[in-house]
Design a protein around this motif. Structure first.
Motif, short mmCIF file in Angstrom:
data_model
loop_
_atom_site.label_atom_id
_atom_site.label_comp_id
_atom_site.label_asym_id
_atom_site.label_seq_id
_atom_site.Cartn_x
_atom_site.Cartn_y
_atom_site.Cartn_z
N ALA A 83 1.03 -22.69 -53.95
CA ALA A 83 2.25 -21.96 -53.57
C ALA A 83 1.84 -20.57 -53.10
N ILE A 84 1.67 -20.43 -51.79
CA ILE A 84 1.20 -19.17 -51.22
C ILE A 84 2.18 -18.74 -50.13
N ASP A 85 2.79 -17.59 -50.33
CA ASP A 85 3.79 -17.09 -49.39
C ASP A 85 3.15 -16.61 -48.10
N ASP A 86 3.88 -16.77 -47.00
CA ASP A 86 3.42 -16.21 -45.74
C ASP A 86 3.59 -14.69 -45.79
N VAL A 87 2.77 -13.97 -45.05
CA VAL A 87 2.82 -12.51 -45.03
C VAL A 87 2.67 -12.04 -43.59
N ASP A 88 3.63 -11.29 -43.11
CA ASP A 88 3.53 -10.71 -41.77
C ASP A 88 2.63 -9.49 -41.79
N PRO A 89 2.00 -9.16 -40.65
CA PRO A 89 1.14 -7.97 -40.61
C PRO A 89 1.92 -6.70 -40.98
N TYR A 90 1.23 -5.79 -41.66
CA TYR A 90 1.86 -4.53 -42.03
C TYR A 90 0.81 -3.44 -42.15
N LEU A 91 1.27 -2.23 -42.19
CA LEU A 91 0.42 -1.08 -42.49
C LEU A 91 0.83 -0.57 -43.85
N MET A 92 -0.08 -0.61 -44.80
CA MET A 92 0.20 -0.01 -46.11
C MET A 92 0.09 1.50 -45.96
N MET A 93 1.05 2.21 -46.54
CA MET A 93 1.03 3.67 -46.50
C MET A 93 1.33 4.20 -47.91
N ASN A 94 0.48 5.07 -48.39
CA ASN A 94 0.70 5.73 -49.67
C ASN A 94 0.86 7.22 -49.44
N CYS A 95 2.01 7.75 -49.81
CA CYS A 95 2.25 9.18 -49.73
C CYS A 95 1.98 9.76 -51.13
N VAL A 96 0.96 10.59 -51.24
CA VAL A 96 0.56 11.13 -52.54
C VAL A 96 0.92 12.60 -52.62
N ILE A 97 1.71 12.94 -53.65
CA ILE A 97 2.15 14.31 -53.85
C ILE A 97 2.05 14.65 -55.33
N ASP A 98 2.09 15.94 -55.63
CA ASP A 98 2.05 16.38 -57.02
C ASP A 98 3.41 16.17 -57.68
N GLU A 99 3.39 15.86 -58.96
CA GLU A 99 4.65 15.61 -59.68
C GLU A 99 5.57 16.83 -59.68
N THR A 100 4.99 18.02 -59.50
CA THR A 100 5.80 19.25 -59.48
C THR A 100 6.25 19.63 -58.07
N SER A 101 5.93 18.82 -57.10
CA SER A 101 6.23 19.15 -55.70
C SER A 101 7.72 19.34 -55.48
N ALA A 102 8.03 20.29 -54.62
CA ALA A 102 9.43 20.55 -54.26
C ALA A 102 10.05 19.35 -53.56
N TYR A 103 9.21 18.48 -52.98
CA TYR A 103 9.74 17.31 -52.29
C TYR A 103 10.46 16.36 -53.25
N LEU A 104 10.11 16.44 -54.53
CA LEU A 104 10.74 15.57 -55.52
C LEU A 104 11.90 16.24 -56.24
N ALA A 105 12.21 17.46 -55.84
CA ALA A 105 13.23 18.22 -56.57
C ALA A 105 14.60 17.54 -56.56
N GLY A 106 14.90 16.83 -55.49
CA GLY A 106 16.21 16.20 -55.41
C GLY A 106 16.27 14.81 -56.02
N ILE A 107 15.20 14.39 -56.66
CA ILE A 107 15.14 13.05 -57.28
C ILE A 107 15.23 13.22 -58.79
N PRO A 108 16.39 12.96 -59.41
CA PRO A 108 16.53 13.17 -60.86
C PRO A 108 15.56 12.33 -61.67
N ASP A 109 15.36 11.08 -61.28
CA ASP A 109 14.46 10.19 -62.01
C ASP A 109 13.67 9.36 -61.00
N LEU A 110 12.41 9.71 -60.83
CA LEU A 110 11.57 9.04 -59.85
C LEU A 110 11.51 7.53 -60.08
N TRP A 111 11.52 7.13 -61.35
CA TRP A 111 11.25 5.73 -61.70
C TRP A 111 12.46 4.82 -61.54
#
Length: 407
Positions: free
Chosen positions: A241-269
């Protein structure tokens, strides 16, 4: 030792590889996995000859060939490429590991596809939905305790249950888990024909890391299988049982937990992909147009937050019938793309050690001790280096005399 039985806690990459290796050696084993099945947990995995050779040792020929055919097409440069936020190359660094196969090199796989391949033929070996809670030692036997109140007995217990290993915490409670303070937003970007044509070639090299201002980085890795997954599976493992997978580009955006970019996210998880999408957009707002376009075209339903955590290396521990592999004993940041590869290496080496103990009548604890000693010798240099905050040093990617980019 015909009744010899191995208990494996954890059915991830390392646990399934070990089960395949033991089955190939004629050794009885059972895998206990907490998840209800092979769930989506991460996307693309970089593969090198360390991991690929381990798969060749442990898998049946048809499954190994399926792994190779569903691996990523060979990029123009199979290397770790460092760029800046404007897609200008800073330099390259060879991947770790032994020399790759020059004809059909190990490149990258879709994580879930690899797990599905390794699960093939193990229906009677893997017990899904069986979280482990601990173990007991009774002379020359080990009893694995399960969350439903039942237990299982074997001659060896292998902790393959990852960073938060229940078995390691009981056996080696002195090893701390370290939170690096970095948060990764991992996502897939569908690789449509028009998008592929519009992106710079450099984004399709082996593995690409873009360093930007304000301590933001983007990691990229293409997954374009050598052959369509469903087509290859139908030919080489029609019962799997193996699912088909279309081509993709994996992208990981890595930021610090204190970053202002996360300020508007009350709970990341608990945040949804749609709520996290603006974080990625804003983090790369002034980057190269190709990179901002990727942030626009990502699939929000695949966006998942992760903490970048690791274990502290310990020099040694007393050998017993409880041993370890992969992240359960050497969880490391993804700095060198070695986590999965070293877990596979552990699985292959441990399968060999247990085969010697059962067929050559070698002493079991002597073989386990040798396996653990070799693991520390081979993996610990990578393990320690990946934990160094300077592991991604621009100077390592530059020829002598070229100045480092200052930010």
């Amino acid at each position: 030792m015909s009744s010899f039985h191995v208990l494996i806690a954890g059915g991830g990459i390392g646990g399934l590889c070990l089960a395949q290796g033991l089955r190939k050696a004629g050794i009885s084993c059972t895998v206990y996995e907490a998840a209800p099945g092979i769930v989506q947990a991460g996307y693309r995995l970089h593969m090198n000859a360390t991991g690929g050779n381990a798969l060749k040792q442990c898998l049946p020929d048809n499954l190994y060939e399926l792994y190779m055919r569903t691996s990523r097409t060979t990029p123009r440069r199979e290397a770790f490429v460092l760029i800046d936020d404007q897609c200008q190359e800073i330099g390259t660094r060879p991947h770790l590991g032994p020399d790759n196969d020059p004809r059909r090199p190990h490149t990258a796989v879709n994580r879930r596809t690899l797990r599905q391949i390794m699960y093939s033929g193990l229906d009677d070996t893997v017990r899904f939905g069986q979280p482990v809670t601990g173990y007991e030692e009774h002379g020359d036997k080990v009893r694995l305790l399960l969350a439903d109140g039942t237990s299982a007995e074997g001659d060896v217990l292998v902790a393959a249950d990852g960073l938060h290993s229940v078995i390691r915490r009981q056996r080696l409670p002195q090893i701390p888990t370290v939170d690096t303070g970095l948060r990764s937003l991992s996502v897939r970007v569908p690789l449509t024909a028009d998008l592929v044509a519009s992106l710079p070639d450099i984004l399709f090299d082996g593995f690409v890391l873009a360093l930007g201002p304000r301590n933001v980085s983007l990691a990229f890795g293409a997954y374009q299988p050598r052959r369509p997954v469903a087509e290859a599976a139908a030919e080489l493992a029609p019962e799997a049982a193996i699912d088909d997978v279309d081509p993709y580009l994996m992208m990981n955006c890595v930021i610090d937990e204190t970053s202002a970019y996360l300020a508007g996210i009350p709970d990341l998880w608990t945040a949804t992909g749609d709520e996290l999408h603006p974080v990625v957009r804003e983090a790369v707002r002034d980057w190269h147009p190709a990179l901002t376009e990727l942030a626009e075209r990502l699939d929000p339903s695949t966006l998942a937050p992760m903490s970048v955590r690791r274990l502290e290396p310990v020099d040694t521990w007393p050998t017993s019938r409880i041993t370890f592999l992969g992240d359960a004993i050497h969880a490391m940041p993804p700095t060198f793309g070695s986590g999965a590869n070293t877990a596979l290496r552990d699985a292959a080496c441990l399968a060999q050690a247990l085969e010697r103990a059962t067929t050559d009548k070698s002493d079991l604890l002597t073989e386990i001790a040798a396996y653990e000693r070799d693991m520390r010798a081979e993996v610990w240099p990578i393990f320690r280096a990946s934990a160094d905050p300077r592991a991604i040093d621009q100077a390592d990617f530059l020829p002598d005399g070229v100045p480092v980019v200052n930010r």
